[in-house]
Design a protein around this motif. Structure first.
Motif, PDB file in Angstrom:
ATOM      1  N   PRO A  59     -49.650 -68.618  -3.317  1.00  0.00           N
ATOM      2  CA  PRO A  59     -50.323 -68.280  -2.092  1.00  0.00           C
ATOM      3  C   PRO A  59     -49.931 -67.053  -1.073  1.00  0.00           C
ATOM      4  O   PRO A  59     -48.661 -66.892  -1.202  1.00  0.00           O
ATOM      5  N   THR A  60     -50.676 -66.652  -0.547  1.00  0.00           N
ATOM      6  CA  THR A  60     -50.516 -65.551   0.485  1.00  0.00           C
ATOM      7  C   THR A  60     -49.522 -64.514  -0.005  1.00  0.00           C
ATOM      8  O   THR A  60     -48.459 -64.294   0.546  1.00  0.00           O
ATOM      9  N   ILE A  61     -49.863 -63.859  -1.016  1.00  0.00           N
ATOM     10  CA  ILE A  61     -49.083 -62.742  -1.932  1.00  0.00           C
ATOM     11  C   ILE A  61     -49.514 -61.445  -0.755  1.00  0.00           C
ATOM     12  O   ILE A  61     -50.522 -60.978  -0.937  1.00  0.00           O
ATOM     13  N   ASN A  62     -48.507 -60.960  -0.143  1.00  0.00           N
ATOM     14  CA  ASN A  62     -48.652 -59.687   0.513  1.00  0.00           C
ATOM     15  C   ASN A  62     -48.162 -58.642  -0.004  1.00  0.00           C
ATOM     16  O   ASN A  62     -48.516 -57.426   0.635  1.00  0.00           O
ATOM     17  N   THR A  63     -47.419 -58.514  -0.559  1.00  0.00           N
ATOM     18  CA  THR A  63     -46.390 -57.438  -1.466  1.00  0.00           C
ATOM     19  C   THR A  63     -46.323 -57.499  -2.834  1.00  0.00           C
ATOM     20  O   THR A  63     -46.114 -58.377  -3.355  1.00  0.00           O
ATOM     21  N   ALA A  69     -41.707 -61.790  -7.822  1.00  0.00           N
ATOM     22  CA  ALA A  69     -40.799 -62.953  -7.857  1.00  0.00           C
ATOM     23  C   ALA A  69     -41.871 -63.983  -8.393  1.00  0.00           C
ATOM     24  O   ALA A  69     -41.341 -64.805  -9.236  1.00  0.00           O
ATOM     25  N   LEU A  70     -43.176 -64.109  -8.210  1.00  0.00           N
ATOM     26  CA  LEU A  70     -44.003 -65.279  -8.822  1.00  0.00           C
ATOM     27  C   LEU A  70     -43.904 -64.936 -10.317  1.00  0.00           C
ATOM     28  O   LEU A  70     -43.904 -65.665 -11.045  1.00  0.00           O
ATOM     29  N   ALA A  71     -44.124 -63.577 -10.657  1.00  0.00           N
ATOM     30  CA  ALA A  71     -44.511 -63.511 -12.062  1.00  0.00           C
ATOM     31  C   ALA A  71     -43.217 -63.695 -12.713  1.00  0.00           C
ATOM     32  O   ALA A  71     -43.100 -64.273 -13.966  1.00  0.00           O
ATOM     33  N   GLN A 113     -52.909 -64.741  -4.892  1.00  0.00           N
ATOM     34  CA  GLN A 113     -53.796 -64.907  -4.153  1.00  0.00           C
ATOM     35  C   GLN A 113     -53.700 -63.870  -2.779  1.00  0.00           C
ATOM     36  O   GLN A 113     -52.582 -63.940  -2.222  1.00  0.00           O
ATOM     37  N   ILE A 114     -54.631 -63.258  -2.660  1.00  0.00           N
ATOM     38  CA  ILE A 114     -54.630 -62.291  -1.601  1.00  0.00           C
ATOM     39  C   ILE A 114     -55.276 -62.942  -0.607  1.00  0.00           C
ATOM     40  O   ILE A 114     -56.563 -63.329  -0.374  1.00  0.00           O
ATOM     41  N   GLU A 115     -54.805 -63.148   0.702  1.00  0.00           N
ATOM     42  CA  GLU A 115     -55.325 -63.998   1.798  1.00  0.00           C
ATOM     43  C   GLU A 115     -55.516 -63.178   3.100  1.00  0.00           C
ATOM     44  O   GLU A 115     -55.851 -63.935   3.915  1.00  0.00           O
ATOM     45  N   THR A 116     -54.634 -62.219   3.374  1.00  0.00           N
ATOM     46  CA  THR A 116     -54.361 -61.658   4.402  1.00  0.00           C
ATOM     47  C   THR A 116     -54.857 -59.958   4.497  1.00  0.00           C
ATOM     48  O   THR A 116     -54.860 -59.499   3.337  1.00  0.00           O
ATOM     49  N   PRO A 117     -54.879 -59.329   5.614  1.00  0.00           N
ATOM     50  CA  PRO A 117     -55.318 -57.944   5.740  1.00  0.00           C
ATOM     51  C   PRO A 117     -53.890 -57.147   4.858  1.00  0.00           C
ATOM     52  O   PRO A 117     -54.287 -56.298   4.365  1.00  0.00           O
ATOM     53  N   ILE A 118     -52.740 -57.570   5.304  1.00  0.00           N
ATOM     54  CA  ILE A 118     -51.532 -57.001   4.529  1.00  0.00           C
ATOM     55  C   ILE A 118     -51.839 -57.063   3.319  1.00  0.00           C
ATOM     56  O   ILE A 118     -51.470 -55.990   2.434  1.00  0.00           O
ATOM     57  N   GLY A 119     -52.160 -58.253   2.610  1.00  0.00           N
ATOM     58  CA  GLY A 119     -52.390 -58.218   1.091  1.00  0.00           C
ATOM     59  C   GLY A 119     -53.398 -57.375   0.643  1.00  0.00           C
ATOM     60  O   GLY A 119     -53.291 -56.833  -0.449  1.00  0.00           O
ATOM     61  N   VAL A 120     -54.501 -57.222   1.405  1.00  0.00           N
ATOM     62  CA  VAL A 120     -55.601 -56.476   0.920  1.00  0.00           C
ATOM     63  C   VAL A 120     -55.018 -54.998   0.896  1.00  0.00           C
ATOM     64  O   VAL A 120     -55.363 -54.410  -0.132  1.00  0.00           O
ATOM     65  N   ILE A 132     -48.327 -60.074 -13.492  1.00  0.00           N
ATOM     66  CA  ILE A 132     -49.607 -60.491 -12.519  1.00  0.00           C
ATOM     67  C   ILE A 132     -50.921 -60.389 -13.448  1.00  0.00           C
ATOM     68  O   ILE A 132     -51.264 -59.190 -13.982  1.00  0.00           O
ATOM     69  N   ASP A 133     -51.626 -61.522 -13.667  1.00  0.00           N
ATOM     70  CA  ASP A 133     -52.657 -61.542 -14.466  1.00  0.00           C
ATOM     71  C   ASP A 133     -54.094 -61.165 -13.730  1.00  0.00           C
ATOM     72  O   ASP A 133     -54.956 -60.550 -14.182  1.00  0.00           O
ATOM     73  N   VAL A 134     -54.018 -61.911 -12.561  1.00  0.00           N
ATOM     74  CA  VAL A 134     -55.397 -61.894 -11.754  1.00  0.00           C
ATOM     75  C   VAL A 134     -54.913 -61.765 -10.180  1.00  0.00           C
ATOM     76  O   VAL A 134     -54.108 -62.469  -9.792  1.00  0.00           O
ATOM     77  N   LEU A 135     -56.003 -61.028  -9.329  1.00  0.00           N
ATOM     78  CA  LEU A 135     -55.898 -61.132  -8.044  1.00  0.00           C
ATOM     79  C   LEU A 135     -57.130 -61.921  -7.594  1.00  0.00           C
ATOM     80  O   LEU A 135     -58.231 -61.712  -8.156  1.00  0.00           O
TER      81      LEU A 135
END
Length: 189
Positions: A59-63, A69-71, A113-120, A132-135
């Protein structure tokens, strides 16, 4: 009708890890179990993979650093740094005739998961992260965190930037609902 993928929503749910573990154990081979993680803590990612999910949604991946770290935590060495605890995952998936430890890295779907303008703004850099396989563009929270309506051209521009970043990096792109396709400019209703 059946589903190829079933996702357990942890951030907005009262379900605990034991509940999800029972669900996965009860239905081996029925679709691809995925979990939208409640947070990005190492313990949460470890629990999800140990109970036998074949996909994690961070969730809320911004950077790019958060994506790394997730991968890393979702896969065993040498591709990642997932630890080898005693878990039900090998028992659930060993009936497939495959060696779980030797094959799970190739079969684990990792979704940012891209949820914020920073993530965008960082979507392309996040998508370029190895592992990372999917945005996954979060329709609701893109509006929530940006203050924009899904019918506005600015909201669609954010969604397009996530899509373009994923495709430019050779990754897949997903969305939580069909709102992107059903609203806004360019011939959408």
């Amino acid at each position: 009708a059946s589903s190829d993928v079933y996702t357990r929503q942890m951030p907005h749910s009262t379900m605990g890890w034991a509940d999800v573990e029972v669900m996965i154990a009860a239905c081996p081979g029925v679709g691809v179990p995925m979990v939208r993680l409640p947070d990005m803590l190492e313990g949460s990612i470890q629990k999800a993979t140990d109970i036998g999910v074949l996909g994690v949604i961070g969730p809320t991946i911004n950077t790019a650093e958060q994506a790394m770290a997730l991968a890393d935590l979702a896969r065993f060495p040498p591709e990642g740094r997932r630890s080898a605890g005693l878990s039900q995952a090998p028992r659930v998936w060993c009936g497939t005739g495959l060696n779980y430890r030797q094959t799970i890295n190739d079969n684990m779907l990792v979704v940012a998961q891209i949820e914020t303008p920073i993530g965008v703004e960082n979507a392309y850099h996040i998508a370029r992260v190895s592992g990372i396989d999917v945005l996954w563009a979060s329709n609701g929270d893109l509006g929530n965190f940006s203050g924009l309506s899904p019918t506005s051209p600015e909201w669609h521009a954010m969604f397009d930037k996530v899509k373009e970043g994923a495709l430019r990096a050779g990754k897949f792109v997903g969305s939580t609902s069909a709102a992107y396709a059903n609203t806004g400019p360019n011939g959408r209703a």
